[in-house]
Design a protein around this motif. Structure first.
Motif, PDB file in Angstrom:
ATOM      1  N   PHE A 108      10.568  -9.990  11.545  1.00 44.07           N
ATOM      2  CA  PHE A 108      12.037 -10.667  11.804  1.00 44.07           C
ATOM      3  C   PHE A 108      13.146  -9.778  11.483  1.00 44.07           C
ATOM      4  CE2 PHE A 108       9.427 -14.042   9.594  1.00 44.07           C
ATOM      5  CZ  PHE A 108       9.173 -14.666  10.701  1.00 44.07           C
ATOM      6  N   GLU A 109      14.147  -9.797  12.318  1.00 41.68           N
ATOM      7  CA  GLU A 109      15.474  -8.908  12.344  1.00 41.68           C
ATOM      8  C   GLU A 109      16.067  -9.055  10.943  1.00 41.68           C
ATOM      9  OE1 GLU A 109      17.896  -9.161  15.501  1.00 41.68           O
ATOM     10  OE2 GLU A 109      16.550  -8.420  16.795  1.00 41.68           O
ATOM     11  N   SER A 110      15.984 -10.298  10.397  1.00 38.23           N
ATOM     12  CA  SER A 110      16.552 -10.571   9.166  1.00 38.23           C
ATOM     13  C   SER A 110      15.637 -11.632   8.243  1.00 38.23           C
ATOM     14  CB  SER A 110      17.945 -11.779   9.224  1.00 38.23           C
ATOM     15  OG  SER A 110      18.866 -11.005  10.346  1.00 38.23           O
ATOM     16  N   ARG A 111      15.398 -11.214   7.212  1.00 37.22           N
ATOM     17  CA  ARG A 111      14.349 -11.729   6.388  1.00 37.22           C
ATOM     18  C   ARG A 111      15.065 -13.030   5.693  1.00 37.22           C
ATOM     19  NH1 ARG A 111      11.734  -6.608   3.219  1.00 37.22           N
ATOM     20  NH2 ARG A 111      11.598  -5.136   4.941  1.00 37.22           N
ATOM     21  N   TYR A 112      14.120 -13.883   5.472  1.00 42.81           N
ATOM     22  CA  TYR A 112      14.643 -15.225   4.762  1.00 42.81           C
ATOM     23  C   TYR A 112      13.829 -15.834   3.697  1.00 42.81           C
ATOM     24  CZ  TYR A 112      11.732 -17.269   8.293  1.00 42.81           C
ATOM     25  OH  TYR A 112      10.803 -17.788   9.237  1.00 42.81           O
ATOM     26  N   SER A 113      14.156 -16.750   2.865  1.00 46.73           N
ATOM     27  CA  SER A 113      13.422 -17.099   1.799  1.00 46.73           C
ATOM     28  C   SER A 113      12.436 -18.281   2.197  1.00 46.73           C
ATOM     29  CB  SER A 113      14.241 -17.601   0.462  1.00 46.73           C
ATOM     30  OG  SER A 113      14.867 -16.577  -0.153  1.00 46.73           O
ATOM     31  N   VAL A 114      11.465 -18.358   1.614  1.00 49.76           N
ATOM     32  CA  VAL A 114      10.627 -19.715   1.938  1.00 49.76           C
ATOM     33  C   VAL A 114       9.671 -19.951   0.690  1.00 49.76           C
ATOM     34  CG1 VAL A 114       9.995 -19.009   4.589  1.00 49.76           C
ATOM     35  CG2 VAL A 114       8.552 -17.851   2.650  1.00 49.76           C
ATOM     36  N   TYR A 115       9.287 -21.216   0.755  1.00 53.61           N
ATOM     37  CA  TYR A 115       8.478 -21.480  -0.513  1.00 53.61           C
ATOM     38  C   TYR A 115       7.153 -22.240  -0.098  1.00 53.61           C
ATOM     39  CZ  TYR A 115      13.312 -21.404  -2.399  1.00 53.61           C
ATOM     40  OH  TYR A 115      14.486 -21.054  -2.766  1.00 53.61           O
ATOM     41  N   THR A 116       6.359 -21.997  -0.899  1.00 53.14           N
ATOM     42  CA  THR A 116       4.858 -22.624  -0.706  1.00 53.14           C
ATOM     43  C   THR A 116       4.758 -24.110  -1.234  1.00 53.14           C
ATOM     44  OG1 THR A 116       4.228 -22.020  -2.932  1.00 53.14           O
ATOM     45  CG2 THR A 116       3.767 -20.278  -1.286  1.00 53.14           C
ATOM     46  N   THR A 117       4.116 -24.695  -0.293  1.00 54.41           N
ATOM     47  CA  THR A 117       4.133 -26.332  -0.351  1.00 54.41           C
ATOM     48  C   THR A 117       2.902 -26.658  -1.067  1.00 54.41           C
ATOM     49  OG1 THR A 117       3.175 -26.465   1.866  1.00 54.41           O
ATOM     50  CG2 THR A 117       5.496 -26.644   1.772  1.00 54.41           C
ATOM     51  N   ALA A 118       1.968 -26.062  -1.643  1.00 55.50           N
ATOM     52  CA  ALA A 118       0.841 -26.185  -2.071  1.00 55.50           C
ATOM     53  C   ALA A 118       0.274 -24.909  -2.842  1.00 55.50           C
ATOM     54  CB  ALA A 118      -0.378 -26.854  -1.275  1.00 55.50           C
ATOM     55  N   SER A 119      -0.517 -24.965  -3.615  1.00 49.58           N
ATOM     56  CA  SER A 119      -1.329 -23.840  -3.967  1.00 49.58           C
ATOM     57  C   SER A 119      -2.006 -23.067  -2.775  1.00 49.58           C
ATOM     58  CB  SER A 119      -2.398 -24.170  -5.157  1.00 49.58           C
ATOM     59  OG  SER A 119      -3.069 -22.831  -5.435  1.00 49.58           O
ATOM     60  N   VAL A 120      -1.689 -21.869  -2.720  1.00 49.96           N
ATOM     61  CA  VAL A 120      -2.052 -20.984  -1.397  1.00 49.96           C
ATOM     62  C   VAL A 120      -2.564 -19.704  -1.757  1.00 49.96           C
ATOM     63  CG1 VAL A 120       0.094 -20.490  -0.716  1.00 49.96           C
ATOM     64  CG2 VAL A 120      -1.554 -20.688   1.090  1.00 49.96           C
ATOM     65  N   SER A 167       1.203 -22.975   7.661  1.00 54.03           N
ATOM     66  CA  SER A 167       1.080 -24.449   6.995  1.00 54.03           C
ATOM     67  C   SER A 167       1.375 -24.824   5.622  1.00 54.03           C
ATOM     68  CB  SER A 167      -0.319 -24.850   7.437  1.00 54.03           C
ATOM     69  OG  SER A 167      -0.774 -24.500   8.838  1.00 54.03           O
ATOM     70  N   TYR A 168       1.557 -23.773   5.071  1.00 48.07           N
ATOM     71  CA  TYR A 168       1.740 -23.968   3.624  1.00 48.07           C
ATOM     72  C   TYR A 168       3.257 -23.467   2.981  1.00 48.07           C
ATOM     73  CZ  TYR A 168      -3.306 -25.148   3.596  1.00 48.07           C
ATOM     74  OH  TYR A 168      -4.343 -25.716   3.941  1.00 48.07           O
ATOM     75  N   LEU A 169       4.016 -23.069   4.286  1.00 43.65           N
ATOM     76  CA  LEU A 169       5.416 -22.621   3.773  1.00 43.65           C
ATOM     77  C   LEU A 169       6.590 -23.450   4.216  1.00 43.65           C
ATOM     78  CD1 LEU A 169       4.974 -18.775   4.962  1.00 43.65           C
ATOM     79  CD2 LEU A 169       4.694 -19.807   2.392  1.00 43.65           C
ATOM     80  N   SER A 170       7.382 -23.649   3.680  1.00 39.25           N
ATOM     81  CA  SER A 170       8.764 -24.199   3.987  1.00 39.25           C
ATOM     82  C   SER A 170      10.036 -23.649   3.488  1.00 39.25           C
ATOM     83  CB  SER A 170       8.701 -25.726   3.090  1.00 39.25           C
ATOM     84  OG  SER A 170      10.043 -26.372   3.252  1.00 39.25           O
ATOM     85  N   ARG A 171      11.053 -23.701   4.459  1.00 38.70           N
ATOM     86  CA  ARG A 171      12.300 -23.045   4.078  1.00 38.70           C
ATOM     87  C   ARG A 171      13.016 -23.890   3.143  1.00 38.70           C
ATOM     88  NH1 ARG A 171      14.963 -19.905   9.262  1.00 38.70           N
ATOM     89  NH2 ARG A 171      15.932 -19.055   7.572  1.00 38.70           N
ATOM     90  N   ASN A 172      12.643 -24.952   2.719  1.00 37.86           N
ATOM     91  CA  ASN A 172      13.324 -25.901   1.573  1.00 37.86           C
ATOM     92  C   ASN A 172      12.792 -25.508   0.421  1.00 37.86           C
ATOM     93  OD1 ASN A 172      15.224 -26.939   3.815  1.00 37.86           O
ATOM     94  ND2 ASN A 172      13.363 -28.490   4.157  1.00 37.86           N
ATOM     95  N   LYS A 173      13.541 -25.616  -0.625  1.00 36.72           N
ATOM     96  CA  LYS A 173      12.696 -25.363  -1.789  1.00 36.72           C
ATOM     97  C   LYS A 173      12.015 -26.458  -2.019  1.00 36.72           C
ATOM     98  CE  LYS A 173      14.380 -24.184  -6.623  1.00 36.72           C
ATOM     99  NZ  LYS A 173      15.548 -23.781  -7.533  1.00 36.72           N
ATOM    100  N   VAL A 174      10.992 -26.382  -2.644  1.00 33.33           N
ATOM    101  CA  VAL A 174       9.866 -27.121  -3.373  1.00 33.33           C
ATOM    102  C   VAL A 174       9.703 -27.150  -4.767  1.00 33.33           C
ATOM    103  CG1 VAL A 174       7.331 -27.630  -3.079  1.00 33.33           C
ATOM    104  CG2 VAL A 174       8.560 -26.764  -1.153  1.00 33.33           C
ATOM    105  N   SER A 175       9.772 -28.662  -5.231  1.00 30.90           N
ATOM    106  CA  SER A 175       9.763 -28.899  -6.571  1.00 30.90           C
ATOM    107  C   SER A 175       8.068 -29.110  -6.824  1.00 30.90           C
ATOM    108  CB  SER A 175      10.213 -29.928  -7.037  1.00 30.90           C
ATOM    109  OG  SER A 175       9.651 -31.215  -6.393  1.00 30.90           O
ATOM    110  N   GLY A 176       7.988 -29.043  -8.454  1.00 33.16           N
ATOM    111  CA  GLY A 176       6.646 -29.138  -8.976  1.00 33.16           C
ATOM    112  C   GLY A 176       5.773 -27.954  -9.286  1.00 33.16           C
ATOM    113  N   GLY A 177       6.457 -26.700  -8.965  1.00 32.63           N
ATOM    114  CA  GLY A 177       5.767 -25.429  -9.294  1.00 32.63           C
ATOM    115  C   GLY A 177       6.582 -24.289  -9.845  1.00 32.63           C
ATOM    116  N   SER A 178       6.037 -23.382 -10.435  1.00 31.17           N
ATOM    117  CA  SER A 178       6.757 -22.385 -10.796  1.00 31.17           C
ATOM    118  C   SER A 178       7.113 -21.030  -9.612  1.00 31.17           C
ATOM    119  CB  SER A 178       5.884 -21.428 -11.961  1.00 31.17           C
ATOM    120  OG  SER A 178       4.710 -21.003 -11.436  1.00 31.17           O
ATOM    121  N   SER A 179       8.186 -20.667  -9.501  1.00 26.24           N
ATOM    122  CA  SER A 179       8.445 -19.810  -8.498  1.00 26.24           C
ATOM    123  C   SER A 179       8.254 -18.417  -9.147  1.00 26.24           C
ATOM    124  CB  SER A 179      10.211 -19.721  -8.200  1.00 26.24           C
ATOM    125  OG  SER A 179      10.686 -18.614  -7.516  1.00 26.24           O
ATOM    126  N   SER A 180       7.662 -17.335  -8.058  1.00 24.70           N
ATOM    127  CA  SER A 180       7.538 -16.102  -8.683  1.00 24.70           C
ATOM    128  C   SER A 180       8.487 -15.440  -8.847  1.00 24.70           C
ATOM    129  CB  SER A 180       6.296 -15.615  -7.444  1.00 24.70           C
ATOM    130  OG  SER A 180       7.177 -15.299  -6.209  1.00 24.70           O
TER     131      SER A 180
END
Length: 248
Positions: A108-120, A167-180
């Motif tokens: 990607f020319e510009s990087r962006y944040s994503v969140y895991t939607t499950a344990s992956v 399939s396990y990534l989202s650009r929206n913040k996902v609740s219910g887990g700890s962020s690395s």
């Protein structure tokens, strides 16, 4: 006479077969021509003496360097440079036309944040057949760097890179887990200036991590997270860590 001839024939065949087998064992596997591929132009990697960051560096390789893969491992592979130096680098930095590794990754020319939607699983290549580097919990924040056949090349908050299925990534913040990216270190949204002639920006907060970019004196970086000894910064889309003593 006929029986003796047949025994002699079988004996000769056995000798020929044995010689052929010995020859096959003696001939080494053909090495694979490849090149170093990285998500940042001009980046450098440590050529480790063993398959891990804990091993000493035998030198460095740069983005685009020609290498020969001597033997493949699950996460690290042994390579040889054009100058004859040997060592280990991670598979995801090897471009040899094999889609299981970095080959075919579009950055990607510009990087962006994503969140895991499950344990992956964070994998060493863009395939479920590659080795697992670690398992990420649901809601882990990652930096998306590129894509390859439905997998995303991502980077964790400690600088570890690997592939995760899209399939396990989202650009929206996902609740219910700890962020690395969570840490006891304080964060600040400001900028700092590099004070030394040339400073290494590394994948993680320590000298054992690979260099992702070299910054000259006077470079202004954005502070993402300040620790006691190392600060996580961003510069022109590249994220890494710099020792606090080289920033003001």
């Amino acid at each position: 006479m006929i029986g003796g001839y047949q025994k002699m024939k079988r004996s000769k065949f056995s000798i020929v077969l044995a010689i052929a087998l010995i020859f096959c064992v003696m001939v080494p596997a053909v090495a694979s021509a490849a090149s170093v591929t990285m998500a940042y132009d001009g980046g450098t990697l440590n050529l480790r003496s063993g398959p891990g960051r804990e091993y000493k560096s035998n030198g460095t390789v740069r983005d685009g360097d020609s290498i020969t893969v001597l033997s493949y491992g699950e996460i690290w592979s042994k390579v040889q440079t054009a100058s004859g130096k040997t060592g280990y680098i991670k598979n995801l930095y090897i471009d040899d036309g094999d889609g299981n590794y970095a080959s075919g990754t579009s950055y990607f020319e510009s990087r962006y944040s994503v969140y895991t939607t499950a344990s992956v699983n964070l994998r060493s290549g863009a395939s479920t057949g590659t080795a697992v580097i670690r398992t990420l919990s649901r809601g882990t924040k990652l930096t998306a760097m590129g894509t390859n056949s439905g997998f995303y090349l991502v980077q964790t908050s400690d600088g570890t890179q690997g592939y995760v299925s899209g399939s396990y990534l989202s650009r929206n913040k996902v609740s219910g887990g700890s962020s690395s990216s969570s840490s006891s270190s304080s964060s600040s949204a400001n900028t700092k200036t590099v004070t030394a002639s040339y400073v290494n920006m590394r994948e993680g907060g320590g000298l054992s991590y690979d260099v992702v970019r070299v910054l000259p004196r006077g470079t202004v970086v954005t502070v993402l997270k300040k620790g006691n000894y190392w600060t996580r910064v961003s510069y022109k889309g590249t994220t890494g860590w710099i020792k606090n003593t080289y920033l003001k």
